[in-house]
Motif scaffolding. Sequence first.
Motif, mmCIF file in Angstrom:
data_model
loop_
_atom_site.group_PDB
_atom_site.id
_atom_site.type_symbol
_atom_site.label_atom_id
_atom_site.label_comp_id
_atom_site.label_asym_id
_atom_site.label_seq_id
_atom_site.Cartn_x
_atom_site.Cartn_y
_atom_site.Cartn_z
ATOM 1 N N ALA A 155 -7.069 6.291 -6.935
ATOM 2 C CA ALA A 155 -6.828 7.776 -6.884
ATOM 3 C C ALA A 155 -6.094 8.324 -5.447
ATOM 4 C CB ALA A 155 -7.912 8.466 -7.432
ATOM 5 N N ALA A 156 -6.256 7.457 -4.546
ATOM 6 C CA ALA A 156 -5.692 7.828 -3.041
ATOM 7 C C ALA A 156 -4.132 7.368 -2.918
ATOM 8 C CB ALA A 156 -6.377 7.226 -2.093
ATOM 9 N N THR A 157 -3.783 7.000 -3.795
ATOM 10 C CA THR A 157 -1.996 6.922 -4.023
ATOM 11 C C THR A 157 -1.431 8.126 -4.860
ATOM 12 O OG1 THR A 157 -1.939 5.369 -5.886
ATOM 13 C CG2 THR A 157 -2.464 4.572 -3.848
ATOM 14 N N LYS A 158 -0.167 8.482 -4.580
ATOM 15 C CA LYS A 158 0.692 9.519 -5.318
ATOM 16 C C LYS A 158 0.571 8.900 -6.938
ATOM 17 C CE LYS A 158 3.115 11.696 -1.655
ATOM 18 N NZ LYS A 158 4.283 12.015 -0.922
ATOM 19 N N ARG A 159 0.822 7.640 -7.154
ATOM 20 C CA ARG A 159 1.295 6.985 -8.310
ATOM 21 C C ARG A 159 -0.093 7.017 -9.031
ATOM 22 N NH1 ARG A 159 4.202 7.083 -12.444
ATOM 23 N NH2 ARG A 159 3.813 5.196 -13.852
ATOM 24 N N ARG A 186 0.844 -1.215 0.031
ATOM 25 C CA ARG A 186 0.077 -0.001 0.173
ATOM 26 C C ARG A 186 0.977 1.268 0.089
ATOM 27 N NH1 ARG A 186 -5.155 -1.331 4.101
ATOM 28 N NH2 ARG A 186 -5.761 -3.207 3.113
ATOM 29 N N GLU A 187 0.812 1.873 -1.235
ATOM 30 C CA GLU A 187 1.575 3.069 -1.274
ATOM 31 C C GLU A 187 0.816 4.272 -0.199
ATOM 32 O OE1 GLU A 187 2.255 6.533 -4.494
ATOM 33 O OE2 GLU A 187 1.490 4.514 -4.948
ATOM 34 N N ALA A 188 1.568 5.131 0.272
ATOM 35 C CA ALA A 188 0.970 6.358 1.072
ATOM 36 C C ALA A 188 -0.128 6.908 0.581
ATOM 37 C CB ALA A 188 2.197 6.986 1.619
ATOM 38 N N ALA A 189 -1.323 7.099 0.925
ATOM 39 C CA ALA A 189 -2.321 7.776 0.288
ATOM 40 C C ALA A 189 -2.114 9.349 0.364
ATOM 41 C CB ALA A 189 -3.621 7.442 1.087
ATOM 42 N N THR A 190 -2.718 10.072 -0.443
ATOM 43 C CA THR A 190 -2.921 11.329 -0.424
ATOM 44 C C THR A 190 -4.180 11.624 0.334
ATOM 45 O OG1 THR A 190 -4.440 11.285 -2.562
ATOM 46 C CG2 THR A 190 -2.096 11.528 -3.009
ATOM 47 N N THR A 191 -4.340 12.806 0.768
ATOM 48 C CA THR A 191 -5.253 13.204 1.896
ATOM 49 C C THR A 191 -6.678 13.430 1.103
ATOM 50 O OG1 THR A 191 -4.687 15.720 1.464
ATOM 51 C CG2 THR A 191 -3.889 14.530 3.339
ATOM 52 N N ALA A 192 -6.888 13.706 -0.128
ATOM 53 C CA ALA A 192 -8.139 13.834 -0.782
ATOM 54 C C ALA A 192 -8.093 13.421 -2.376
ATOM 55 C CB ALA A 192 -8.623 15.229 -0.824
ATOM 56 N N VAL A 219 -1.536 -2.407 -11.207
ATOM 57 C CA VAL A 219 -2.190 -1.317 -12.111
ATOM 58 C C VAL A 219 -1.560 -0.151 -11.968
ATOM 59 C CG1 VAL A 219 -3.822 -0.814 -10.301
ATOM 60 C CG2 VAL A 219 -4.389 -0.629 -12.874
ATOM 61 N N GLN A 220 -0.901 -0.070 -10.520
ATOM 62 C CA GLN A 220 -0.043 1.197 -10.357
ATOM 63 C C GLN A 220 1.176 1.290 -10.833
ATOM 64 O OE1 GLN A 220 -0.106 2.154 -6.070
ATOM 65 N NE2 GLN A 220 -2.408 1.374 -5.868
ATOM 66 N N GLU A 221 1.920 0.220 -11.387
ATOM 67 C CA GLU A 221 3.093 0.210 -11.745
ATOM 68 C C GLU A 221 3.620 1.014 -12.980
ATOM 69 O OE1 GLU A 221 6.077 -1.656 -10.918
ATOM 70 O OE2 GLU A 221 4.793 -1.588 -8.853
ATOM 71 N N ASP A 222 4.653 1.766 -13.281
ATOM 72 C CA ASP A 222 5.016 2.222 -14.174
ATOM 73 C C ASP A 222 5.465 1.328 -15.497
ATOM 74 O OD1 ASP A 222 6.751 3.674 -16.292
ATOM 75 O OD2 ASP A 222 7.732 4.937 -15.018
ATOM 76 N N ILE A 223 4.571 1.193 -16.342
ATOM 77 C CA ILE A 223 4.808 -0.115 -17.092
ATOM 78 C C ILE A 223 5.906 -0.256 -18.331
ATOM 79 C CG2 ILE A 223 3.423 -1.490 -18.973
ATOM 80 C CD1 ILE A 223 2.307 -1.611 -16.197
ATOM 81 N N PRO A 224 6.328 1.085 -18.828
ATOM 82 C CA PRO A 224 7.585 0.931 -19.530
ATOM 83 C C PRO A 224 8.663 0.526 -18.733
ATOM 84 C CG PRO A 224 6.449 2.744 -20.039
ATOM 85 C CD PRO A 224 5.566 2.312 -18.938
ATOM 86 N N ALA A 225 8.906 1.222 -17.483
ATOM 87 C CA ALA A 225 10.105 0.708 -16.657
ATOM 88 C C ALA A 225 9.917 -0.559 -16.184
ATOM 89 C CB ALA A 225 9.880 1.676 -15.352
#
Length: 265
Positions: A67-71, A5-11, A218-224
């Motif tokens: 959407a609650a993650t930075k990525r 779980r990536e750190a969530a954004t506040t909103a 689904v959150q991955e940088d696919i090219p990388a």
Amino acid sequence: MPNCREAATTAPSVHLHPERPRARIKPLTAMRRMRRLIADKEDTEQVFHIIEALNGDAQRRNLMRFAATKRGQALLAEKPSLPDMLDDHDTLRRLPEGSVGRAYVDFMEREGLTAAGLVADSQKSYGDRPAYNDDLEYYGTRLRDTHDLFHVLTGYGRDALGEAALLGFSYSQNPGRGVIFIAYMGARQIAKVAPRGARIMDVLWEGKRHGRTTSKIVQEDIPALLAEPLDAARRRLGIEKPVLYRRALNIIAGVQGPQTVMQAA
């Protein structure tokens, strides 16, 4: 164990088209479409119909978590398209031997698949309904476009049991009643004719368990990710080996020979 779980954004901020209707659950439609899929497992259009008929608002909830993650926020802002990149096999073949991208090209060419073909199948299921071009639509297409990449990363094949196990994995990554219904019904059909020792339902639960402990693909940088060594990517994401799936394949092959029940299920 990966940090799942990536750190969530506040909103979480998402854009939904104002005319997009709320999804309704349609169990009779799902059963009718499921019978068609059982009759022809290559009729992948039915998968999209079943998921839509049973998921209800699950996709909206998954989008909000995304959407609650930075990525997730970055991907929704950029909305990078995947099919053209994934179908550029010449470019992907220039990646290092043993990379995710090279394994992906080998898999797609061996199976006679294209990312564009999956797009076409999904578009058939939508008929002449309007395109909303909002964040929910983008999230759904990203899940669709990474499906075959899930096969490569997890080691689950395109045989009937591999597809069922992968859907169990996908359910834990992005929950929805439609996905787990297809997975369960597929595994149930196989279990009816497979040797008892193959433990077909345990293979499904293994996939479901592995999806839960794997970082959100689904959150991955696919090219990388495509440029990364396959073994290293699996370790980083926390993808476990499909032990029960491989065991089941060996048992079925030993009982029935190369033309296994899995392919006909």
